[in-house]
Design a protein around this motif. Structure first.
Motif, PDB file in Angstrom:
ATOM      1  N   GLY A 170      -3.536  -7.232  -7.554  1.00 18.64           N
ATOM      2  CA  GLY A 170      -2.745  -7.153  -7.259  1.00 18.64           C
ATOM      3  C   GLY A 170      -1.818  -6.180  -6.608  1.00 18.64           C
ATOM      4  N   SER A 171      -0.640  -6.643  -6.387  1.00 22.53           N
ATOM      5  CA  SER A 171       0.435  -5.238  -5.542  1.00 22.53           C
ATOM      6  C   SER A 171       0.635  -4.133  -7.085  1.00 22.53           C
ATOM      7  N   TRP A 172       0.977  -2.975  -6.366  1.00 22.32           N
ATOM      8  CA  TRP A 172       0.880  -1.943  -6.806  1.00 22.32           C
ATOM      9  C   TRP A 172       2.350  -2.446  -8.088  1.00 22.32           C
ATOM     10  N   ASP A 173       2.321  -1.270  -8.756  1.00 20.94           N
ATOM     11  CA  ASP A 173       2.890  -1.753 -10.330  1.00 20.94           C
ATOM     12  C   ASP A 173       2.887   0.097 -10.503  1.00 20.94           C
ATOM     13  N   ARG A 174       4.080   0.428 -10.940  1.00 21.29           N
ATOM     14  CA  ARG A 174       4.023   1.760 -11.568  1.00 21.29           C
ATOM     15  C   ARG A 174       3.379   2.276 -12.893  1.00 21.29           C
ATOM     16  N   ASN A 175       2.721   2.686 -13.130  1.00 20.43           N
ATOM     17  CA  ASN A 175       2.072   3.198 -14.217  1.00 20.43           C
ATOM     18  C   ASN A 175       1.607   4.279 -14.623  1.00 20.43           C
ATOM     19  N   VAL A 176       1.311   4.606 -15.604  1.00 17.27           N
ATOM     20  CA  VAL A 176       1.201   6.345 -16.365  1.00 17.27           C
ATOM     21  C   VAL A 176       0.052   6.888 -15.869  1.00 17.27           C
ATOM     22  N   PHE A 177      -0.570   6.431 -15.172  1.00 14.93           N
ATOM     23  CA  PHE A 177      -1.803   7.106 -14.546  1.00 14.93           C
ATOM     24  C   PHE A 177      -1.470   8.180 -13.777  1.00 14.93           C
ATOM     25  N   ASP A 178       0.146   7.484 -12.884  1.00 19.98           N
ATOM     26  CA  ASP A 178       0.276   8.764 -11.396  1.00 19.98           C
ATOM     27  C   ASP A 178       0.987   9.207 -11.906  1.00 19.98           C
TER      28      ASP A 178
ATOM     29  N   VAL B 185      -4.088   7.088   3.526  1.00 20.13           N
ATOM     30  CA  VAL B 185      -3.017   6.097   3.500  1.00 20.13           C
ATOM     31  C   VAL B 185      -2.164   5.674   4.977  1.00 20.13           C
ATOM     32  N   GLU B 186      -2.106   4.275   4.950  1.00 19.04           N
ATOM     33  CA  GLU B 186      -1.110   3.962   5.570  1.00 19.04           C
ATOM     34  C   GLU B 186       0.276   4.053   5.378  1.00 19.04           C
ATOM     35  N   PRO B 187       1.784   4.413   5.923  1.00 15.52           N
ATOM     36  CA  PRO B 187       2.560   4.451   5.567  1.00 15.52           C
ATOM     37  C   PRO B 187       3.344   2.871   4.533  1.00 15.52           C
ATOM     38  N   ASN B 188       2.583   1.570   4.736  1.00 19.27           N
ATOM     39  CA  ASN B 188       2.951   0.542   3.561  1.00 19.27           C
ATOM     40  C   ASN B 188       1.943   1.237   2.402  1.00 19.27           C
ATOM     41  N   GLY B 189       1.118   2.025   2.303  1.00 20.71           N
ATOM     42  CA  GLY B 189      -0.074   2.551   1.182  1.00 20.71           C
ATOM     43  C   GLY B 189       1.283   3.809  -0.104  1.00 20.71           C
ATOM     44  N   LEU B 190       2.736   3.322   0.930  1.00 23.53           N
ATOM     45  CA  LEU B 190       3.156   3.973   0.507  1.00 23.53           C
ATOM     46  C   LEU B 190       3.724   4.035  -0.893  1.00 23.53           C
ATOM     47  N   ARG B 191       3.723   4.367  -2.074  1.00 21.01           N
ATOM     48  CA  ARG B 191       4.286   3.694  -3.730  1.00 21.01           C
ATOM     49  C   ARG B 191       5.635   3.179  -3.657  1.00 21.01           C
ATOM     50  N   VAL B 192       6.743   4.127  -3.105  1.00 16.41           N
ATOM     51  CA  VAL B 192       8.034   3.540  -2.663  1.00 16.41           C
ATOM     52  C   VAL B 192       7.873   2.222  -1.299  1.00 16.41           C
ATOM     53  N   MET B 193       6.596   2.688  -0.812  1.00 12.91           N
ATOM     54  CA  MET B 193       7.039   0.829  -0.064  1.00 12.91           C
ATOM     55  C   MET B 193       6.487  -0.426  -1.051  1.00 12.91           C
ATOM     56  N   ARG B 194       5.622   0.443  -1.725  1.00 14.11           N
ATOM     57  CA  ARG B 194       5.047  -0.896  -2.765  1.00 14.11           C
ATOM     58  C   ARG B 194       5.616  -1.385  -4.273  1.00 14.11           C
ATOM     59  N   THR B 195       6.657  -0.211  -4.294  1.00 14.98           N
ATOM     60  CA  THR B 195       7.191  -0.752  -5.811  1.00 14.98           C
ATOM     61  C   THR B 195       7.828  -2.175  -5.539  1.00 14.98           C
ATOM     62  N   ALA B 196       7.846  -2.765  -6.260  1.00 14.05           N
ATOM     63  CA  ALA B 196       8.920  -3.898  -7.104  1.00 14.05           C
ATOM     64  C   ALA B 196       9.634  -3.959  -6.915  1.00 14.05           C
ATOM     65  N   ASN B 197      10.480  -4.771  -6.671  1.00 20.15           N
ATOM     66  CA  ASN B 197      12.314  -4.891  -6.906  1.00 20.15           C
ATOM     67  C   ASN B 197      12.498  -4.920  -8.589  1.00 20.15           C
ATOM     68  N   ASP B 198      11.994  -4.788  -9.147  1.00 22.74           N
ATOM     69  CA  ASP B 198      12.480  -5.231 -11.172  1.00 22.74           C
ATOM     70  C   ASP B 198      13.222  -3.987 -11.747  1.00 22.74           C
ATOM     71  N   HIS B 199      12.590  -3.015 -11.608  1.00 21.71           N
ATOM     72  CA  HIS B 199      12.861  -1.270 -11.421  1.00 21.71           C
ATOM     73  C   HIS B 199      14.321  -1.613 -11.544  1.00 21.71           C
ATOM     74  N   ARG B 200      15.234  -1.671 -10.516  1.00 21.26           N
ATOM     75  CA  ARG B 200      16.528  -1.312 -11.000  1.00 21.26           C
ATOM     76  C   ARG B 200      17.288  -2.830 -10.953  1.00 21.26           C
ATOM     77  N   TRP B 201      18.496  -3.407 -11.756  1.00 19.71           N
ATOM     78  CA  TRP B 201      18.750  -4.896 -11.614  1.00 19.71           C
ATOM     79  C   TRP B 201      20.056  -4.413 -10.352  1.00 19.71           C
ATOM     80  N   GLY B 202      20.410  -5.581 -10.694  1.00 15.09           N
ATOM     81  CA  GLY B 202      21.586  -5.386  -9.604  1.00 15.09           C
ATOM     82  C   GLY B 202      22.316  -5.114  -8.429  1.00 15.09           C
ATOM     83  N   PRO B 203      22.761  -5.849  -7.954  1.00 15.49           N
ATOM     84  CA  PRO B 203      23.285  -5.358  -6.043  1.00 15.49           C
ATOM     85  C   PRO B 203      22.745  -3.999  -5.644  1.00 15.49           C
ATOM     86  N   ALA B 204      21.914  -4.313  -4.297  1.00 17.28           N
ATOM     87  CA  ALA B 204      21.602  -3.116  -3.859  1.00 17.28           C
ATOM     88  C   ALA B 204      23.153  -2.541  -3.248  1.00 17.28           C
TER      89      ALA B 204
END
Length: 812
Positions: free
Chosen positions: A258-266, A499-518
């Protein structure tokens, strides 16, 4: 299934099926056997199966399959499939252990904010025997992450067919504030247990490299689990060893797609070779609608370029400028972002079909410029002027009283004169010279054209063919956008994917990397004529600014101003809210094409003023105009009559013209004119006083800069009317810094006001069938509204630029 494994399950999960029959659902540790950590510790847990509140953090669609096995795939114990998307998931599975087979299903929903979310699940199961008939239960869950170090989860489950409920609390801590190390513990208590008899576990998780996660967990039953998970980008695998206190060990496994997740290959790749497709092939606006809207927003475009800059998989950007309609200041901001992209060692390729001065400016940010073989570029330079209606209005019998005493406040000279005044010629020429210098310097730095080469290009630029531009060094090669894939392969020396803009890693990264309110930074758009209840709607904007000031989650405000001014009251209404807000939290103004007269008034009290070099700003001055019937009624065979009481009661009485415009029947008397001029002078004095206070000058110093004179952003910086030259993203960076936020802080931008179909520009854009026809229709409506606005003012003081600035004749 082996007898030893059956015995193990009986020890580890006592009377699991019988217990489920009795209480209506599986207990927490029974149900979440596939969890490698407690729900709040890692990513999204089991996609809402364990705590539905975790679904808030899922950014894209995912599907996962989990199973237990002694021999990986060759025996049949328990399996579970989960399909999830942002805010929703559905799971189903089967457990073949115990006296009979049991199938369970669960539908979950969740949402909220990064610091607090909640969710609801409905679950049911069916077994092979009558005693295992359909049972239903509900789970409520919350997840609180008040900072980047702490996550607290609560769930409560209750059965509909049994008098039983269970509560669970889980606590996770990230000592470093990152996924590198997470410590967690959870505790489950049913209503048939004393507090001391509740079940618990403790453990730790470490993301040793991007997407490589190790887990360990100890249960109160003296069972230990050790887990290993690897992300492959859009897929992932996991394995977990279960080591009970008594009995044989067994394993559970999982796969994800499914959705993109940070990974060691990148992380190991050291850079990719994809190209971002950036389409600038339509109009650009500050805000766009959520449906049927082809326009692009400036902020989204700038953020996309920055996301591509920091994305190691992106080698370059391909810009398609076909039918581009980008205002010149926005074009400069995009060019500046592209310059930063190139400075990081990446490549910009630009395609031009037809273009003008704006496309020429953007081409200065490109390594390779490709032009259609039969395209054209019209680059004749810059011109500023207007149509003077003085003689026409005099001929038709429309009297014009220009009320001013400031040399450079020329807003209504086009109505009273037949040619440009010396003062207006001086300030317009200064603007044109600054625009020309900006384009010239950009082409020198970006495309290597000398000053004389640029001059020669402009001097013959009424229309230039692709081959002329190629010889001049503006265009590198000829080709069609349809052949861009082959062209990129030739430019880059090998095949390149786009790639389209929504294919960029920043756009795909899940919200779990940093906890806490933005931490939130508000971007408030103040565009259009300064009017209280239309145009800019400063009354509504002032209320919005008050709300932002009182909202503790908003750390700073960026006010994007694009306005030629208008009504003094409307301008000051918003300006005072800007001043009050600046006293409580940072306010940074980002100036667009126009931030002059009333547009400067609403800006000046901000802590920092940032303009583009080609912004039109300043024009600190007050003026007005009064139109009256000097014979037009006779020529049109119109007459009016009235009764009145009061010396000036009849001053605004007169004939009504089509389009809703009325004209007074007489000019002002000397006494009336003097009173209005006193009012205008008071308004000017107030403008100067506030501007001097805001900019840290004496009133005398400010008067030397005022008198209605307009400035380019570059000149405004030199005289101290603005603080910096920069783009909207520079303003956001400044607001972030002034709010004390660092790169480690999570920041979310909140755009206000909410976009709506509340103005003609948006509405016409949605319904237009032909661009040229709609532009003409829109212009005629705008002309009508502008003339009606002037007629309605009847000499009221105004902080307004000349009409042609609205129509863009001062811009390329």
């Amino acid at each position: 299934m082996t007898h030893r494994t059956t015995l193990l399950i009986a020890l580890l999960l006592p009377a699991a099926m019988a217990n489920a029959e009795d209480i209506g659902f599986k207990r927490y540790y029974q149900a979440n056997e596939f969890s490698m950590t407690s729900p709040g510790a890692q990513r999204f847990g089991l996609y809402g199966y364990d705590n539905p509140a975790g679904l808030h953090y899922l950014k894209g669609g995912d599907a996962s399959l989990h199973w237990t096995s002694d021999d990986f795939l060759y025996d049949d114990q328990r399996w579970q499939a989960i399909f999830a998307g942002p805010g929703v998931s559905f799971s189903f599975g089967r457990d073949n252990r115990g006296p009979g087979q049991v199938s369970d299903y669960k539908l979950s929903f969740g949402g909220g904010t990064d610091d607090a979310s909640a969710g609801l699940s409905i679950g049911w199961y069916r077994g092979d025997t009558d005693a295992q008939d359909l049972r239903t239960h509900f789970t409520l869950g919350t997840l609180t992450r008040p900072n980047r170090y702490t996550s607290l989860g609560l769930t409560g489950t209750i059965a509909t067919d049994a008098d039983y409920y269970e509560g669970v609390v889980d606590l996770s801590v990230r000592p470093l504030g990152t996924p590198a190390l997470t410590l967690f513990a959870d505790y489950a208590l049913g209503n048939d247990q004393d507090f001391a008899d509740g079940n618990w576990s403790v453990g730790g998780s470490s993301e040793i490299m991007p997407g490589v996660r190790l887990t360990g967990r100890y249960f109160d039953t003296e069972t230990v689990t050790l887990g290993f998970a690897v992300s492959l980008g859009h897929s992932g695998i996991s394995a977990q060893s279960h080591q009970p206190n008594e009995g044989d060990a067994y394993q559970s496994y999982g796969v994800r797609l499914g959705s993109w997740d940070r990974n060691v290959f990148d992380a190991w790749s050291g850079g990719g070779d994809d190209y971002l497709e950036l389409a600038l092939d339509d109009r650009m606006s500050y805000q766009t609608l959520g449906f049927f809207d082809r326009r692009q927003s400036l902020l989204d475009t700038l953020r996309t370029i920055e996301a591509a800059r920091i994305d190691d998989s992106i080698e370059g950007i391909v810009i398609n400028s076909t039918n581009m309609q980008v205002p010149p200041t926005m074009a400069w901001e995009i060019k500046t972002a592209l310059d930063g992209f190139r400075a990081s060692g990446k490549r910009v390729v630009m395609y031009i079909e037809r273009g003008q001065m704006t496309e020429l400016l953007l081409s200065s940010a490109a390594d390779e410029v490709i032009m259609d073989p039969v395209g054209t570029l019209t680059v004749p330079g810059f011109v500023s002027g207007t149509t003077y209606l003085g003689e026409l209005l005099d001929h038709w019998g429309v009297g014009v009283e220009e009320l001013r005493n400031l040399e450079y406040k020329t807003a209504f000279e086009s109505l009273s004169r037949s040619e440009m005044s010396r003062a207006d010629r001086e300030q317009r020429q200064a603007l044109i010279d600054d625009f020309y210098a900006l384009w010239q310097t950009s082409m020198q730095n970006g495309r290597g054209l000398s000053a004389s080469d640029f001059d020669n290009l402009i001097d013959r630029g009424i229309v230039l063919s692709p081959r002329e531009l190629q010889r001049a060094g503006v265009v590198d090669r000829l080709g069609r956008y349809a052949d861009m894939e082959d062209t990129l392969e030739d430019i880059a020396g090998g095949k390149r994917d786009t790639v389209e803009p929504n294919g960029l890693r920043v756009m795909r990264t899940a919200n779990d990397h940093r906890w806490g309110p933005a931490h939130q930074i508000a971007v408030l758009y103040a565009t259009g004529m300064t009017a209280t209840d239309n145009g800019m709607n400063t009354r509504e904007l002032a209320e919005t600014l008050r709300e932002l000031r009182e909202d503790n989650t908003i750390k700073a405000v960026v006010l994007r101003v694009d306005s030629p001014g208008g009504d003094i009251l409307a301008a000051d209404l918003l300006a005072q809210e800007v001043k009050k807000t600046q006293e409580e939290k940072p306010v940074v103004v980002s100036m667009g094409n126009l931030a002059a007269s009333g547009g400067y008034w609403i800006s000046m009290h901000a802590g920092t003023l940032i303009a583009a070099p080609n912004t039109v700003t300043g024009s600190i001055g007050v003026t007005s105009v009064r139109l009256w019937d000097e014979g037009v009624g006779d020529k049109l065979r119109l007459s009016s009559d009235f009764v009145s009481r009061g010396d000036s009661a009849d001053a605004n009485a007169g004939i009504g013209l089509p389009l809703g415009i009325s004209l007074p029947h007489r000019p002002l008397t000397d006494e009336e004119r003097d009173r209005i001029m006193d009012f205008i002078n008071e308004g000017y004095d107030e403008f100067v006083r506030q501007a001097a206070e805001a900019r840290g000058m004496t009133e005398g110093e400010m008067r030397q800069l005022a008198a209605g004179r307009i400035y380019s952003g570059r000149d405004a910086l030199e005289v101290g009317l603005v603080d910096e030259l920069g783009s909207l993203t520079d303003a956001i960076d400044a607001a972030r810094e002034q709010a004390g936020l660092t790169d480690r802080d999570k920041v979310m931008l909140v755009e206000k006001p909410n976009a709506s179909l509340s103005n003609w520009n948006d509405l016409l854009y949605m319904i237009e069938a032909d661009d040229r026809a709609s532009v003409l229709f829109n212009a005629s409506l705008y002309n009508q509204r502008y003339l009606k606005f002037l007629a309605e003012q009847r000499g009221e003081p105004l902080v307004l630029l000349p009409y042609e600035y609205f129509e863009g004749s001062l811009t390329p």
